[in-house]
Write a protein that holds these residues in place. Structure first.
Motif, PDB file in Angstrom:
ATOM      1  N   TYR A  91       0.964  -0.967  -0.120  1.00 40.46           N
ATOM      2  CA  TYR A  91       0.277  -0.007  -0.170  1.00 40.46           C
ATOM      3  C   TYR A  91       0.833   1.290   0.242  1.00 40.46           C
ATOM      4  CZ  TYR A  91      -3.107  -3.780   2.219  1.00 40.46           C
ATOM      5  OH  TYR A  91      -3.670  -4.332   1.671  1.00 40.46           O
ATOM      6  N   GLY A  92       0.438   1.982  -0.758  1.00 41.97           N
ATOM      7  CA  GLY A  92       1.329   2.942  -0.965  1.00 41.97           C
ATOM      8  C   GLY A  92       1.314   3.803  -2.008  1.00 41.97           C
ATOM      9  N   ARG A  93       2.538   4.465  -2.671  1.00 43.51           N
ATOM     10  CA  ARG A  93       2.905   4.927  -3.614  1.00 43.51           C
ATOM     11  C   ARG A  93       4.496   4.480  -4.471  1.00 43.51           C
ATOM     12  NH1 ARG A  93       3.171  11.255  -4.359  1.00 43.51           N
ATOM     13  NH2 ARG A  93       1.144  11.139  -4.508  1.00 43.51           N
ATOM     14  N   ALA A  94       3.523   3.863  -5.691  1.00 42.62           N
ATOM     15  CA  ALA A  94       4.636   3.784  -6.379  1.00 42.62           C
ATOM     16  C   ALA A  94       5.771   4.249  -7.761  1.00 42.62           C
ATOM     17  CB  ALA A  94       4.310   1.978  -7.223  1.00 42.62           C
ATOM     18  N   TYR A  95       6.802   4.317  -7.593  1.00 45.93           N
ATOM     19  CA  TYR A  95       6.749   5.046  -8.887  1.00 45.93           C
ATOM     20  C   TYR A  95       7.233   5.022 -10.090  1.00 45.93           C
ATOM     21  CZ  TYR A  95       8.737   7.405  -4.464  1.00 45.93           C
ATOM     22  OH  TYR A  95       9.049   8.105  -3.035  1.00 45.93           O
ATOM     23  N   THR A  96       6.949   3.174 -10.661  1.00 42.63           N
ATOM     24  CA  THR A  96       6.968   2.775 -11.605  1.00 42.63           C
ATOM     25  C   THR A  96       5.699   1.731 -11.022  1.00 42.63           C
ATOM     26  OG1 THR A  96       9.082   1.232 -11.380  1.00 42.63           O
ATOM     27  CG2 THR A  96       9.358   3.425 -12.547  1.00 42.63           C
ATOM     28  N   ASP A 136      13.033  -5.681  -7.494  1.00 41.13           N
ATOM     29  CA  ASP A 136      12.450  -3.905  -6.419  1.00 41.13           C
ATOM     30  C   ASP A 136      13.188  -4.074  -4.958  1.00 41.13           C
ATOM     31  OD1 ASP A 136      10.983  -1.447  -6.830  1.00 41.13           O
ATOM     32  OD2 ASP A 136       9.140  -2.775  -5.369  1.00 41.13           O
ATOM     33  N   VAL A 137      12.717  -4.704  -3.980  1.00 38.99           N
ATOM     34  CA  VAL A 137      13.071  -4.854  -2.729  1.00 38.99           C
ATOM     35  C   VAL A 137      15.102  -4.455  -2.811  1.00 38.99           C
ATOM     36  CG1 VAL A 137      12.834  -6.054  -0.375  1.00 38.99           C
ATOM     37  CG2 VAL A 137      11.181  -6.643  -1.900  1.00 38.99           C
ATOM     38  N   ARG A 159       9.122   1.801  -4.958  1.00 38.84           N
ATOM     39  CA  ARG A 159       8.250   2.213  -3.904  1.00 38.84           C
ATOM     40  C   ARG A 159       8.993   3.079  -2.359  1.00 38.84           C
ATOM     41  NH1 ARG A 159       5.778  -3.453  -4.293  1.00 38.84           N
ATOM     42  NH2 ARG A 159       4.739  -3.838  -6.252  1.00 38.84           N
ATOM     43  N   GLN A 160       7.618   3.700  -1.944  1.00 40.60           N
ATOM     44  CA  GLN A 160       7.806   3.842  -1.348  1.00 40.60           C
ATOM     45  C   GLN A 160       7.735   3.126  -0.462  1.00 40.60           C
ATOM     46  OE1 GLN A 160       4.542   6.596   0.005  1.00 40.60           O
ATOM     47  NE2 GLN A 160       5.973   8.000  -0.605  1.00 40.60           N
ATOM     48  N   PRO A 161       8.845   3.588   1.234  1.00 41.24           N
ATOM     49  CA  PRO A 161       8.741   2.233   2.130  1.00 41.24           C
ATOM     50  C   PRO A 161       7.413   2.202   2.877  1.00 41.24           C
ATOM     51  CG  PRO A 161      10.516   4.814   2.732  1.00 41.24           C
ATOM     52  CD  PRO A 161       9.628   4.542   1.801  1.00 41.24           C
ATOM     53  N   ILE A 162       7.100   1.063   2.598  1.00 42.44           N
ATOM     54  CA  ILE A 162       6.090   0.460   4.446  1.00 42.44           C
ATOM     55  C   ILE A 162       6.572  -1.079   5.457  1.00 42.44           C
ATOM     56  CG2 ILE A 162       6.152  -1.736   2.674  1.00 42.44           C
ATOM     57  CD1 ILE A 162       2.944  -1.304   2.755  1.00 42.44           C
ATOM     58  N   THR A 163       5.440  -0.874   6.118  1.00 37.78           N
ATOM     59  CA  THR A 163       6.009  -1.288   7.841  1.00 37.78           C
ATOM     60  C   THR A 163       5.316  -2.564   7.907  1.00 37.78           C
ATOM     61  OG1 THR A 163       7.376   0.567   8.153  1.00 37.78           O
ATOM     62  CG2 THR A 163       6.827  -1.129  10.095  1.00 37.78           C
ATOM     63  N   PHE A 164       5.103  -3.368   8.417  1.00 36.72           N
ATOM     64  CA  PHE A 164       4.225  -4.042   8.548  1.00 36.72           C
ATOM     65  C   PHE A 164       4.933  -5.015  10.102  1.00 36.72           C
ATOM     66  CE2 PHE A 164       5.250  -4.884   3.742  1.00 36.72           C
ATOM     67  CZ  PHE A 164       4.060  -4.860   3.212  1.00 36.72           C
TER      68      PHE A 164
END
Length: 181
Positions: A91-96, A136-137, A159-164
């Motif tokens: 969930y978040g902003r992907a640049y591509t 990607d990661v 992509r923007q970072p995400i935390t779980f």
């Protein structure tokens, strides 16, 4: 700033995780030492931005402040000595973007990766993972408490970072999420 983010993530873990940790102190230490564990995600915390907050405020299952509950899901990071497998949402902003919906989320298998475990001063561990054969990661950081609660931060190239937030457990007999054809 990173310490503040980690502290905030840990506070969210303890306030939003509805599942009890499945490991005791000795089991958690053994899983970390053996490099053989499963991280089960129970909540996703995307990086905040105005556009994402508008969308998240309308989604069911969000607990405000951009926390998305993943209860009942099978989103996991499986760590073995010789491989890492991720099956996590994004969930978040992907640049591509990708045109293939099967490539959405954070899904990969890696056999080439850097792996570093650091013991924290007040108990627990931080595992830094750097996959070398994924698109990607770029890096992952798994912060584990001695009780088995964990926070996973994922940094991507596009992509923007995400935390779980979630818990760790022992791997089951069948570990693979995807079928190879």
């Amino acid at each position: 700033m990173r310490t503040f983010k980690n502290l905030l993530a840990l506070l969210i873990v303890f306030s939003s995780v509805q599942v009890m940790a499945q490991t005791d102190k000795e089991t958690t230490a053994r899983l970390v030492a053996d490099k053989h564990l499963v991280f089960d995600a129970t909540a996703a915390i995307p990086m905040a931005n105005a556009d994402l907050n508008k969308v998240l405020s309308k989604m069911p299952g969000t607990a405000g402040a951009g926390v998305i509950q993943l209860n009942g899901s099978q989103y996991q990071l499986i760590i073995n000595k010789d491989s890492i497998e991720a099956y996590l949402p994004y969930y978040g902003r992907a640049y591509t973007s990708t045109m293939n919906p099967d490539e959405s989320g954070i899904k990969f298998k890696s056999k080439k990766f850097g792996y570093k475990t650091t013991a924290r001063k007040k108990g627990g561990w931080i595992i830094d993972i750097t996959p070398k054969d994924t698109k990607d990661v770029r890096s992952m950081s798994l912060s584990i408490s001695s009780a088995g609660y964990a926070t996973l931060s994922v940094n991507s190239t596009n992509r923007q970072p995400i935390t779980f937030n979630g818990v760790i457990s022992e791997p089951k007999k069948v570990e693979s999420k995807t079928t190879e054809e």
